[in-house]
Write a protein that holds these residues in place. Structure first.
Motif, short mmCIF file in Angstrom:
data_model
loop_
_atom_site.label_atom_id
_atom_site.label_comp_id
_atom_site.label_asym_id
_atom_site.label_seq_id
_atom_site.Cartn_x
_atom_site.Cartn_y
_atom_site.Cartn_z
N ASP A 1 0.83 -1.21 0.00
CA ASP A 1 0.00 0.00 0.00
C ASP A 1 0.87 1.26 0.00
OD1 ASP A 1 -2.26 -1.52 -0.03
OD2 ASP A 1 -2.64 -1.39 2.13
N ILE B 1 -2.75 11.14 5.17
CA ILE B 1 -4.02 11.25 5.89
C ILE B 1 -5.13 11.69 4.93
CG2 ILE B 1 -5.24 12.44 7.75
CD1 ILE B 1 -3.08 10.50 8.69
N SER B 2 -4.79 12.67 4.08
CA SER B 2 -5.78 13.24 3.14
C SER B 2 -6.32 12.18 2.18
CB SER B 2 -5.14 14.38 2.36
OG SER B 2 -5.98 14.82 1.32
N LYS B 3 -5.42 11.30 1.71
CA LYS B 3 -5.83 10.26 0.75
C LYS B 3 -6.52 9.07 1.42
CE LYS B 3 -3.87 12.08 -3.01
NZ LYS B 3 -4.63 12.49 -4.20
N GLY B 4 -6.50 9.05 2.75
CA GLY B 4 -7.17 7.97 3.48
C GLY B 4 -6.55 6.60 3.29
N LEU C 1 -4.79 4.84 5.22
CA LEU C 1 -4.85 3.95 6.39
C LEU C 1 -6.28 3.64 6.84
CD1 LEU C 1 -1.89 5.44 8.46
CD2 LEU C 1 -1.92 3.32 7.17
N LYS C 2 -7.28 4.06 6.04
CA LYS C 2 -8.67 3.76 6.43
C LYS C 2 -8.93 2.27 6.53
CE LYS C 2 -11.23 7.87 4.94
NZ LYS C 2 -12.22 8.39 3.99
N ALA C 3 -8.26 1.50 5.68
CA ALA C 3 -8.45 0.04 5.70
C ALA C 3 -7.95 -0.59 6.99
CB ALA C 3 -7.73 -0.59 4.50
N TYR C 4 -7.13 0.18 7.73
CA TYR C 4 -6.54 -0.35 8.96
C TYR C 4 -7.11 0.35 10.20
CZ TYR C 4 -3.22 -2.03 5.50
OH TYR C 4 -2.66 -2.63 4.42
N ARG C 5 -8.32 0.93 10.07
CA ARG C 5 -8.88 1.70 11.17
C ARG C 5 -9.17 0.85 12.40
NH1 ARG C 5 -12.63 1.08 7.25
NH2 ARG C 5 -14.69 0.24 7.78
#
Length: 874
Positions: A783, A830-833, A835-839
């Motif tokens: 990623d 952060i802006s591109k998100g 790490l959202k998959a690892y929330r």
């Protein structure tokens, strides 16, 4: 004359050398270079690669063992073991493909006469992406090798390259087909179906692919468990298949599916096709076994089949298949309602030497169900345990059946405990004279058994006292009822006999049920159990089983032993009732046992839980008057319990959820104040929340934040005190780990030590720290590589996985010119998100200077660095 001939040979040799040298180059595109590379590329490289690929597939056909206990896969090369088996052959194939592409690819355009007017054929020739005609085959061969290695992502990329680069060539349709097969293995069924439709409907598709498409459809629908669709394509494939051996495999698979669908007539027809051809002995054998299982359903000549199976028992080459034959005979007898004969065959099936755990699991299950129905809980429990040991994930409907068997095994254990303890109490309550008479009778039985065993040994016949009579250890005066006299000697013998026949159950049982534990933990548990068992056995060995004292030692004749026995019954009643209610969904049985528990042990500590379960089960089965009775009992007897509050107020839970949202907002406010370094406001919010919502799940986090705020204001004593309270009160809370780390720092005296320096103009790294067991680091690293390629390709960033300690690893991105560049990277991340998959995964990430990074590697205290980071970088 001789000199002239020699000169001619020399000239010819020189011309050949010049031709070879000039033809070897791939920088020129001439008739000569194309001919040379087509010839040498095919026979020097491609031929060897494709032969290696074929050799790998032949190795699978020769060595791979099919699991006939499950529906066979159409293609055995898609099984996990197959990829490991052929890895060397596929690696060689990939190497040959790469060599072919590297040394024989001609992409330079040919020189044409500029004065000549170009025809359409000339233009098409000029527009070709490749002039060596074996290169596209090399790419396809490489993709297929990756597919057989089960590296599906790499295979898909290779097939996509062919589709894009050679879109006007027929090989593009081969690539589409193989891309679809790769998608099927990756469970991307929608994409696979689109590709297969394209291949099937296109007029450009080579004819040889159309049959393969039908097979791929059948394979896909089998993996999706859409059996009707799978049957449709299997039937088509059987009609078109020219390979007789593979055709028989398709018949067998089709028969298995029909058997599962209870279409026994069609299953029989396909099994008979397999038997008639007899290409593969093991497949033919299993076809006969499966026919025996469905013989009653098909109304076929069971007698003829039974004779054939009995004949197979005498054939030496069937020695390894005896368990399957006995199981099949057992099924036939069971279908014919010959229960005793069936049980005998199933018992022989589980006793036969074999590595086929699938058949043993099926036979154990039949025996377990039989003895469960006969209320022989101890024997049923042992067979259910053995079923679990013999089962693995390849067992049909494993995910559905395994939990049921596990529940039944546990249930038998609980019911057996009740039965044993009740029988011991029954005997203990007898007058001493009657009790002694009962024991003396048991001793006489043992003496008789030993005498019979000795006589049989002298006569050369085996005698098995443990199985001589299932009720041999039951006193005659209670043998007809539900109670029986507990015979420790028979249990000891039975356990030994069980291990002789089925191996060390205890060890393997631990492995199956505790497979997440380490070897050392398993060994420790086994050692402890063995020591306890040895201590008990040593104590019993000191007494002869032909003395009264041997039997009296287990009877609850003292108040202490009676209390202990009653506690076992109490716990077993509750556990059995819970299994009936929650796992087996038998509310009638659950109510019966919960009511029995409350009647027999009205003061039980589990009373509230039992009343709640009685309410739930009664309501589920529509017995509303009974449900209301237990509801009122809960409210009157336990008015302050959560159970009573929910029963009294239907809105209680929704109100609790609203409160939870309010508390979440409070915590968010407190955390924002903490980040803004407004510690007094943080403390005020935390202490108010702790006072107002003392039972909320966020209490540990409020306590932690409160403690940190006191520490930031300089009150180190308060910091230590609050953290200690948190650790003591909530030892299992996730945040408690952080609290313990800070307390260790305080105890070590390093709290005031200034470790890090703020150096904004020096080289910086980006770091993310994650527990090793919480994330797939290969995916995480991928990623970041993708993110860097899309957004920061000009920085030539390096991404590496670095070990921090035994439990944590890091992904380190390096290096940035200064804090500003690293900060921009962090902000864009952060802006591109990304790490959202690892929330849902606990992680810490930050930027750090090169010098501080070296210090952090040694210190390894993430919270310490984050404290410095928040104060310095915000």
């Amino acid at each position: 004359m001789y000199f002239t001939r020699y000169s001619q040979y020399l000239k010819l040799l020189l011309i050949t050398i010049i031709f070879s040298v000039s033809a070897c180059t791939t920088k020129k595109n001439t008739t000569m270079t194309r001919a040379y590379h087509n010839l040498t590329g095919r026979f020097n490289v491609y031929f060897n690669g494709i032969e290696s690929l074929k050799a790998g597939l032949r190795k699978i056909d020769k060595n791979y063992k099919d699991n006939y206990g499950t529906i066979l896969p159409i293609f055995n090369y898609t099984e996990k073991q197959a990829a490991q088996m052929i890895s060397p052959e596929m690696d060689r194939c990939i190497q040959k493909s790469a060599k072919l592409i590297k040394t024989h690819s001609i992409t330079v355009k040919p020189k044409l006469d500029k004065k000549k007017k170009l025809s359409k054929k000339d233009k098409d020739f000029l527009n070709k992406p490749e002039y060596c005609k074996w290169i596209d085959d090399g790419y396809l061969m490489m993709g297929q090798a990756h597919y057989y290695k089960q590296h599906y992502f790499t295979a898909e990329q290779t097939f996509l390259l062919i589709i894009n680069k050679y879109k006007n060539e027929s090989i593009a349709w081969d690539a589409r087909f193989w891309l679809a097969k790769s998608k099927i293995e990756d469970k991307e069924y929608e994409d696979a179906e689109v590709l297969l439709k394209e291949v099937r409907k296109s007029s450009k598709t080579p004819k040889y692919l159309l049959h393969e498409v039908n097979l791929a459809y059948a394979d896909m629908y089998m993996k999706k468990e859409e059996w009707d669709a799978a049957v449709k394509y299997l039937e088509k494939s059987i009609k078109e298949e020219t390979n007789k051996k593979f055709k028989i495999r398709l018949h067998f698979i089709l028969a298995q599916i029909y058997q599962m669908q209870e279409n026994y007539k069609k299953a029989e027809l396909n099994y008979l096709s397999v038997i008639k051809k007899n290409y593969n002995y093991e497949m033919t054998f299993n076809a006969k076994i499966n026919l025996a299982e469905i013989s009653e359903k098909t109304k076929s000549d069971g007698g003829k089949l039974k004779k054939e199976l009995l004949k197979m028992l005498k054939d030496d080459k069937n020695y390894d298949y005896l368990d399957q034959i006995y199981y099949a005979l057992g099924r036939m007898e069971l279908n014919s309602k010959n229960i005793s004969a069936a049980i005998d065959y199933f018992s022989k099936a589980v006793s036969a030497r074999s590595s086929n755990k699938m058949v043993k699991a099926k036979a154990y299950k039949v025996l377990a169900d039989y003895y469960s129905e006969k209320d022989n809980y101890r024997l049923a429990g042992a067979y259910y345990d053995s079923t679990l040991i013999s089962m693995n994930e390849s067992f049909p409907d494993y995910n559905k059946i395994h939990p049921i068997i596990s529940s039944k095994a546990n249930l038998m254990k609980q019911l057996s405990t009740i039965e044993i303890e009740d029988s011991l109490q029954f005997v203990a309550k007898l007058p001493e004279r009657e009790r002694n008479k009962l024991i003396d009778k048991q001793i006489k039985k043992i003496l008789a058994q030993e005498k019979a065993a000795l006589e049989n040994k002298n006569n050369g016949t085996a005698f098995d006292p443990a199985f001589d009579n299932q009720m041999t250890n039951v006193p005659s005066n209670i043998k007809g009822g539900k109670w029986y006299f507990y015979n420790p000697q028979a249990v000891s013998y039975g356990l030994t006999n069980f291990k002789q026949k089925w191996g060390d159950r205890e060890l393997e049982d631990l492995w199956r049920l505790s497979n997440k534990k380490s070897n050392s933990e398993i060994k420790k548990e086994i050692k402890t159990k063995n020591e306890n068992q040895k201590e008990t056995n040593d104590k019993k060995k000191s007494l002869s089983n032909k003395t009264r004292e041997f039997y009296l030692q287990d009877l609850p004749l003292t108040p202490e032993k009676l209390e202990k026995s009653n506690k076992k019954i109490e716990n077993a009643l509750f556990n059995a009732a819970m299994i009936y209610a929650d796992e087996m969904h038998d509310d009638d049985k659950a109510v019966e046992l919960f009511e029995k528990l409350l009647k027999r042990f009205p003061e039980t500590s589990m009373r509230l839980d039992a009343l709640q379960m009685l309410y739930n089960s009664s309501k589920r089965k529509g017995d509303y008057s009974r449900a209301d009775k237990y509801k009122q009992m809960i409210i009157s007897e336990f008015p302050e319990s959560m159970n009573a509050k929910i029963l009294k107020d239907p809105n209680y839970l929704s109100d609790l959820q609203k409160q939870s949202k309010t508390v979440e907002v409070l915590y968010e406010d407190a955390f924002n104040y903490y980040k803004a370094k407004r510690y007094k406001q943080t403390i005020a919010i935390c202490e108010n929340a702790l006072k107002k919502y003392p039972t909320d799940e966020l209490v540990p986090k409020f306590m932690f934040l409160n403690a940190l705020s006191y520490g930031e204001t300089g009150n180190k004593d308060k910091l230590k005190k609050e953290l200690n309270i948190l650790v003591k009160k909530y030892p299992d809370a996730e945040i408690t780990t952080n609290a313990k780390e800070i307390l260790q720092i305080i105890e070590s005296g390093k709290l005031e030590e200034k470790l890090y320096e703020y150096e904004p103009e020096t080289k910086h790294y980006y770091v993310i720290v994650v527990a090793k067991d919480k994330v797939d680091f290969n995916k995480l690293k991928f990623d970041y590589l993708s993110f860097n390629l899309d957004n920061f390709d000009n920085l030539n960033l390096n991404v590496a996985q670095v070990k921090l300690d035994d439990n944590r690893d890091m992904i380190v991105v390096q290096s940035f010119k200064n804090e500003k560049d690293a900060g921009n990277y962090y902000a864009e991340l952060i802006s591109k998100g990304i790490l959202k998959a690892y929330r849902l995964t606990p992680y810490k990430h930050f930027i750090i200077s090169e010098a501080n990074y070296q210090k952090y590697l040694k210190d390894q205290n993430t919270e310490k660095y984050l404290k410095f980071y928040r104060n310095s970088y915000n």
